[in-house]
Design a protein around this motif. Structure first.
Motif, mmCIF file in Angstrom:
data_model
loop_
_atom_site.group_PDB
_atom_site.id
_atom_site.type_symbol
_atom_site.label_atom_id
_atom_site.label_comp_id
_atom_site.label_asym_id
_atom_site.label_seq_id
_atom_site.Cartn_x
_atom_site.Cartn_y
_atom_site.Cartn_z
ATOM 1 N N PRO A 39 -3.258 8.858 -8.692
ATOM 2 C CA PRO A 39 -2.727 8.582 -7.346
ATOM 3 C C PRO A 39 -2.199 7.160 -7.201
ATOM 4 O O PRO A 39 -1.188 6.931 -6.523
ATOM 5 C CB PRO A 39 -3.935 8.817 -6.441
ATOM 6 N N TYR A 40 -2.861 6.205 -7.857
ATOM 7 C CA TYR A 40 -2.444 4.811 -7.718
ATOM 8 C C TYR A 40 -1.173 4.529 -8.508
ATOM 9 O O TYR A 40 -0.351 3.695 -8.091
ATOM 10 C CB TYR A 40 -3.580 3.889 -8.152
ATOM 11 N N GLN A 41 -0.984 5.198 -9.631
ATOM 12 C CA GLN A 41 0.286 5.065 -10.343
ATOM 13 C C GLN A 41 1.426 5.631 -9.502
ATOM 14 O O GLN A 41 2.502 5.027 -9.419
ATOM 15 C CB GLN A 41 0.220 5.794 -11.689
ATOM 16 N N PHE A 42 1.183 6.784 -8.897
ATOM 17 C CA PHE A 42 2.218 7.366 -8.036
ATOM 18 C C PHE A 42 2.599 6.394 -6.927
ATOM 19 O O PHE A 42 3.794 6.175 -6.648
ATOM 20 C CB PHE A 42 1.728 8.679 -7.430
ATOM 21 N N LEU A 43 1.605 5.811 -6.258
ATOM 22 C CA LEU A 43 1.884 4.898 -5.158
ATOM 23 C C LEU A 43 2.602 3.644 -5.653
ATOM 24 O O LEU A 43 3.488 3.121 -4.961
ATOM 25 C CB LEU A 43 0.587 4.533 -4.448
ATOM 26 N N TYR A 91 -4.098 9.738 -1.024
ATOM 27 C CA TYR A 91 -3.623 10.374 -2.257
ATOM 28 C C TYR A 91 -4.738 10.571 -3.281
ATOM 29 O O TYR A 91 -4.654 11.465 -4.113
ATOM 30 C CB TYR A 91 -2.446 9.575 -2.831
ATOM 31 N N LYS A 92 -5.781 9.753 -3.194
ATOM 32 C CA LYS A 92 -6.967 10.032 -3.993
ATOM 33 C C LYS A 92 -7.582 11.346 -3.529
ATOM 34 O O LYS A 92 -7.968 12.201 -4.346
ATOM 35 C CB LYS A 92 -7.984 8.892 -3.853
ATOM 36 N N GLY A 93 -7.668 11.537 -2.230
ATOM 37 C CA GLY A 93 -8.185 12.796 -1.698
ATOM 38 C C GLY A 93 -7.309 13.970 -2.084
ATOM 39 O O GLY A 93 -7.808 15.047 -2.419
ATOM 40 N N ALA A 231 8.148 16.801 -11.928
ATOM 41 C CA ALA A 231 7.262 16.753 -10.766
ATOM 42 C C ALA A 231 7.021 15.315 -10.317
ATOM 43 O O ALA A 231 6.990 15.025 -9.116
ATOM 44 C CB ALA A 231 5.928 17.436 -11.081
ATOM 45 N N VAL A 232 6.863 14.398 -11.282
ATOM 46 C CA VAL A 232 6.624 12.993 -10.963
ATOM 47 C C VAL A 232 7.878 12.362 -10.369
ATOM 48 O O VAL A 232 7.827 11.676 -9.335
ATOM 49 C CB VAL A 232 6.168 12.217 -12.207
ATOM 50 N N PHE A 233 9.009 12.595 -11.007
ATOM 51 C CA PHE A 233 10.265 11.989 -10.546
ATOM 52 C C PHE A 233 10.612 12.464 -9.136
ATOM 53 O O PHE A 233 10.987 11.665 -8.275
ATOM 54 C CB PHE A 233 11.395 12.334 -11.507
ATOM 55 N N ILE A 234 10.474 13.772 -8.881
ATOM 56 C CA ILE A 234 10.793 14.319 -7.563
ATOM 57 C C ILE A 234 9.877 13.723 -6.502
ATOM 58 O O ILE A 234 10.322 13.315 -5.418
ATOM 59 C CB ILE A 234 10.682 15.858 -7.574
#
Length: 323
Positions: A39-43, A91-93, A231-234
């Motif tokens: 979640p933290y990488q995504f953010l 996002y962790k949740g 999925a990550v890029f979108i």
């Protein structure tokens, strides 16, 4: 700074509906990405993109803000609560629970803001508002405990943990709003959001470095490799544009054209977006306890928001929020 003309009511409604769709679709779109990154990488990636896209706004506002560094200091402190803490827990949740559960619980954030205003700002509520809050609180509790109530769900304890993280997001966001309501008076809201992108980028860089043992920015796996997963890029691109810049700008402009109480109602329309999207996109299921919880929340919101037909006094500007 020159005054910006308020949008027409019809255009304000359009902007709020645009925001409803943009934010309502957020968690179902992000959920698949959390199978590939934390979640933290995504953010972190989200705010890198948002900071780049919003750089022209930063250049525009910096020369126009009086007492710049004092205001930036205030913004940084509050955005560590409203961006780093709140979204980190959200996002962790989400990584532990379903997008439907996370989205439904997050949708009840205004209830927590109202309760915070009652207990900490001594705001007064009428009897029907207390009844509505009670019903909505019961629905929120049912949603949070739903994995345990089902009993047969193997992911129940994990989902319950995720739901608690989302409740934590609600509490952090409520605290953020109550503080920002006073501290952000006279500061352009788009300037605040632009600074929040940089606060998010820097803070999640440090969190990633800590949680990944110094391997922030995906140095164990380069960022561009992680972003090569569709999925990550979108998810990153969607949240950097529609989630942050387009959705937030639509909210800020839209709520300028209507009363604050009317603007808050649009938050409760988001289930019309994320429930069908979660079912069709992620094949998630809607359980009986979830339906009962949604009914409690919907009735509670209707009861608390009901106003007899009378002339209302102008309301103060409603502060903004980000998913």
């Amino acid at each position: 700074m020159p005054q910006i003309r308020k949008p027409s009511r019809r255009f304000a409604i359009f902007l709020m509906l645009l925001n409803t769709v943009a934010w309502g679709a957020a968690l179902p779109i992000v959920k698949p990405a959390l199978s590939y990154i934390t979640p933290y990488q995504f953010l972190l990636y989200r705010y890198i993109f948002a900071a780049i896209f919003s750089f022209p706004l930063l250049v525009y506002y910096l020369p126009k803000i009086k007492h710049l560094w004092k205001k930036i200091g205030t913004i940084v402190i509050l955005e560590l609560i409203g961006t780093t803490l709140a979204l980190g827990m959200l996002y962790k949740g989400l990584s532990y629970t379903t997008s439907i559960q996370a989205s439904l619980i997050a949708t009840t954030t205004p209830i927590f803001i109202i309760l915070g205003g009652i207990f900490f700002l001594r705001e007064k509520e009428e009897t029907h508002e207390w009844l509505g809050l009670l019903l909505a609180a019961i629905g929120t509790l049912l949603l949070t405990l739903e994995p345990m109530l089902k009993g047969t769900d193997a992911l129940g304890p994990i989902s319950w943990t995720g739901n608690v993280f989302v409740i934590g997001q609600n509490l952090a966001t409520a605290a953020y709003f109550l503080l920002a309501k006073k501290q952000y008076l006279g500061i352009p809201k788009l300037f605040v959001t632009t600074i929040s992108y940089y606060v998010g980028m820097i803070s999640f860089l440090f969190i990633d470095a800590f949680t990944l043992h110094g391997q922030a920015l995906g140095f164990n796996q380069p960022m561009w490799v992680q972003l090569s997963h569709p999925a990550v890029f979108i998810a990153v691109l969607y949240m950097a544009t529609f989630g942050s810049i387009i959705g937030l700008t639509a909210y800020i402009r839209g709520q300028d054209g209507m009363e604050a109480s009317e603007a808050s109602v649009f938050t409760y329309l988001q289930p019309l977006v994320f429930i069908p999207l979660s079912v069709l996109w992620l094949s998630e299921k809607v359980s009986t306890p979830m339906i009962i919880a949604v009914v409690f929340i919907a009735v509670g919101v209707w009861v608390s928001e009901y106003r007899p037909k009378r002339k209302l006094a102008p309301e103060s500007e409603k502060e903004f929020a980000e998913t």
